[in-house]
Design a protein around this motif. Structure first.
Motif, short mmCIF file in Angstrom:
data_model
loop_
_atom_site.label_atom_id
_atom_site.label_comp_id
_atom_site.label_asym_id
_atom_site.label_seq_id
_atom_site.Cartn_x
_atom_site.Cartn_y
_atom_site.Cartn_z
N LYS A 57 0.85 -1.20 0.00
CA LYS A 57 0.00 0.00 0.00
C LYS A 57 0.89 1.25 0.00
O LYS A 57 2.05 1.19 0.40
N PRO A 58 0.36 2.40 -0.40
CA PRO A 58 1.08 3.65 -0.15
C PRO A 58 1.35 3.79 1.35
O PRO A 58 0.46 3.59 2.17
N GLY A 59 2.58 4.06 1.69
CA GLY A 59 2.97 4.11 3.09
C GLY A 59 3.50 2.80 3.62
O GLY A 59 4.07 2.76 4.71
N GLY A 60 3.32 1.71 2.86
CA GLY A 60 3.86 0.42 3.27
C GLY A 60 5.37 0.40 3.18
O GLY A 60 5.98 1.16 2.41
N GLN A 61 6.01 -0.47 3.96
CA GLN A 61 7.46 -0.45 4.08
C GLN A 61 8.08 -1.76 3.59
O GLN A 61 7.55 -2.84 3.85
N LEU A 62 9.19 -1.63 2.88
CA LEU A 62 9.96 -2.77 2.40
C LEU A 62 11.31 -2.76 3.09
O LEU A 62 12.09 -1.82 2.93
N ALA A 63 11.59 -3.80 3.88
CA ALA A 63 12.84 -3.93 4.62
C ALA A 63 13.59 -5.16 4.13
O ALA A 63 13.03 -6.26 4.12
N VAL A 64 14.84 -4.97 3.70
CA VAL A 64 15.62 -6.06 3.12
C VAL A 64 16.96 -6.16 3.84
O VAL A 64 17.69 -5.18 3.95
N VAL A 65 17.26 -7.38 4.32
CA VAL A 65 18.55 -7.67 4.94
C VAL A 65 19.35 -8.52 3.98
O VAL A 65 18.90 -9.59 3.56
N SER A 66 20.54 -8.07 3.60
CA SER A 66 21.41 -8.81 2.69
C SER A 66 22.72 -9.14 3.40
O SER A 66 23.07 -8.53 4.41
N PHE A 67 23.45 -10.10 2.81
CA PHE A 67 24.64 -10.60 3.48
C PHE A 67 25.91 -10.55 2.64
O PHE A 67 26.98 -10.84 3.16
N HIS A 68 25.83 -10.23 1.38
CA HIS A 68 27.06 -10.05 0.63
C HIS A 68 26.86 -8.99 -0.44
O HIS A 68 25.74 -8.51 -0.68
N SER A 69 27.96 -8.61 -1.07
CA SER A 69 28.00 -7.38 -1.85
C SER A 69 27.05 -7.37 -3.03
O SER A 69 26.45 -6.32 -3.33
N ILE A 70 26.90 -8.50 -3.74
CA ILE A 70 26.04 -8.48 -4.93
C ILE A 70 24.59 -8.27 -4.53
O ILE A 70 23.87 -7.46 -5.14
N GLU A 71 24.12 -8.99 -3.51
CA GLU A 71 22.75 -8.80 -3.03
C GLU A 71 22.53 -7.35 -2.61
O GLU A 71 21.54 -6.72 -3.01
N ASP A 72 23.43 -6.82 -1.80
CA ASP A 72 23.25 -5.46 -1.30
C ASP A 72 23.29 -4.46 -2.43
O ASP A 72 22.54 -3.47 -2.44
N ARG A 73 24.14 -4.69 -3.42
CA ARG A 73 24.21 -3.79 -4.57
C ARG A 73 22.89 -3.79 -5.34
O ARG A 73 22.42 -2.74 -5.80
N MET A 74 22.29 -4.97 -5.50
CA MET A 74 21.00 -5.05 -6.21
C MET A 74 19.91 -4.31 -5.45
O MET A 74 19.11 -3.59 -6.04
N VAL A 75 19.88 -4.50 -4.13
CA VAL A 75 18.86 -3.82 -3.32
C VAL A 75 19.08 -2.31 -3.34
O VAL A 75 18.13 -1.53 -3.52
N LYS A 76 20.33 -1.89 -3.18
CA LYS A 76 20.65 -0.46 -3.22
C LYS A 76 20.25 0.15 -4.56
O LYS A 76 19.67 1.24 -4.61
N ARG A 77 20.57 -0.56 -5.64
CA ARG A 77 20.25 -0.06 -6.97
C ARG A 77 18.74 0.03 -7.18
O ARG A 77 18.23 0.98 -7.79
#
Length: 343
Positions: free
Chosen positions: A237-257
């Protein structure tokens, strides 16, 4: 590494990674949430105890549902567990929460309970079948190691494991399998150690990156992440939140991007480039930097050392699909570009 159960649950074997900072970042917690990587239920319990009205847990591993059967009933209809892939979380939401979601939590990678069971074949620390399938269906790691061409195997190890010695490892594997197929985890781990050497004291095991690469390939983890991020955008929904925990650089790069693209920021900081009009944002972020573990977290759970949390808040902009390449997802083109850098 999907989060384990919270410390409040009876018999909880694992501590959920970054649970405290996650709950702080998304506070106040209310409404309907999806825990897309249910595992042993740590994030789901944490959300329910923090004030969520309802949590829908998703896991592709049937073992997660079996484990939850012993305790999930204590939450009544506030907790529902579904066997599926979080890449399809919008479909799960449409069926079980058609009004839309107030939040989505994703804890990426392999879970502690999977690593700790030798028979699942995820760890090179214990001998077991070379499996690594989270869903317990489809081709296994042994199938990839025994059947792929040497060049394709090298690309997987390089792209998904960021292993610079991928060609050497692939060559050792294809030579060894000509005599006998790979069947166990220690059989492969010992082979990689022979290919690379034992390494210096304090360094990670030489097979670490190879096992990571095979696990990611077997379970299409990067593909699931790309699809899951877009599915969350559709379901929130508008106002809903997406929280992602990553553990290595490729995953975090994809989430950041993903968040860069969906907050209207391309990530291009070239001051000489033409000024571009900012796109309407599908998410906003309170902070652009990932949240890492504090000293207390590191003491309680050393596995959190490389973890990063990123949180976005959904706007009212209609959802859009994103090309996987735009998220920096490893692919064949990158393999060809970087092939000469391997040894």
């Amino acid at each position: 590494m999907a989060g384990g159960p919270s410390t409040s649950g009876a018999g909880a074997p694992h501590v959920p990674v970054l649970l405290r900072p996650l709950l702080k970042a998304v506070s106040p917690v209310s409404g309907t949430w999806i825990d897309g990587t249910f595992g042993a239920g740590g994030y789901a319990r944490g959300l329910l105890e923090a004030g969520a009205d309802r949590v829908i847990g998703i896991d592709r591993d049937p073992m997660a549902l079996e484990m939850a059967a012993g305790w999930a009933g204590g939450y009544g209809d506030r907790l529902q567990v579904v066997q599926n892939n979080f890449a399809n979380l919008d479909e799960v939401a449409a069926e079980h929460a058609p009004e839309g979601l107030d939040g989505v939590v994703l804890d990426l990678g392999v879970s502690s309970m999977q690593l700790d069971l030798a028979e699942r074949g995820f760890s090179f620390m214990k001998d077991g079948p070379l499996d690594m399938r989270m869903s317990q269906e489809g081709p296994s790691a042994a199938d990839l190691v025994n059947d792929l061409e040497e060049a394709e195997l090298a690309d997987i190890i390089y792209l998904y494991g960021e292993e610079r010695a991928s060609r050497r490892i692939a060559k050792f594997i294809t030579r060894a399998r000509a005599d006998a197929p790979f069947e166990t985890t220690l059989q492969l781990a010992d082979l990689v150690e022979r290919a690379l050497g034992r390494g210096k004291p304090g360094q990670s095991h030489p097979a670490t990156r190879t096992f990571q690469a095979l696990r990611i390939a077997v379970n299409d983890e990067y593909g699931a992440l790309a699809e899951g991020l877009m599915a969350a955008e559709r379901a929130l929904k508008p106002g809903g939140q997406l929280a992602v925990v990553s553990f290595h650089s490729i995953e975090d790069r994809m989430v950041k991007r993903f968040f860069q693209l969906r907050t209207g920021h391309s990530g291009n900081v070239n001051r000489y480039a033409p000024v571009q009009e900012a796109e309407e944002a599908a998410f906003t972020q309170n902070t652009k930097k990932g949240i890492g573990p504090d000293d207390q977290e590191l003491e309680e759970n050393p596995r959190s050392r490389s973890a990063r949390l990123r949180v976005g808040i959904r706007t009212a902009k209609p959802a859009e699909d994103i090309d996987r390449a735009a998220l920096g997802m490893p692919g064949a083109q990158a393999a060809g570009k970087n092939r000469g850098k391997r040894r």
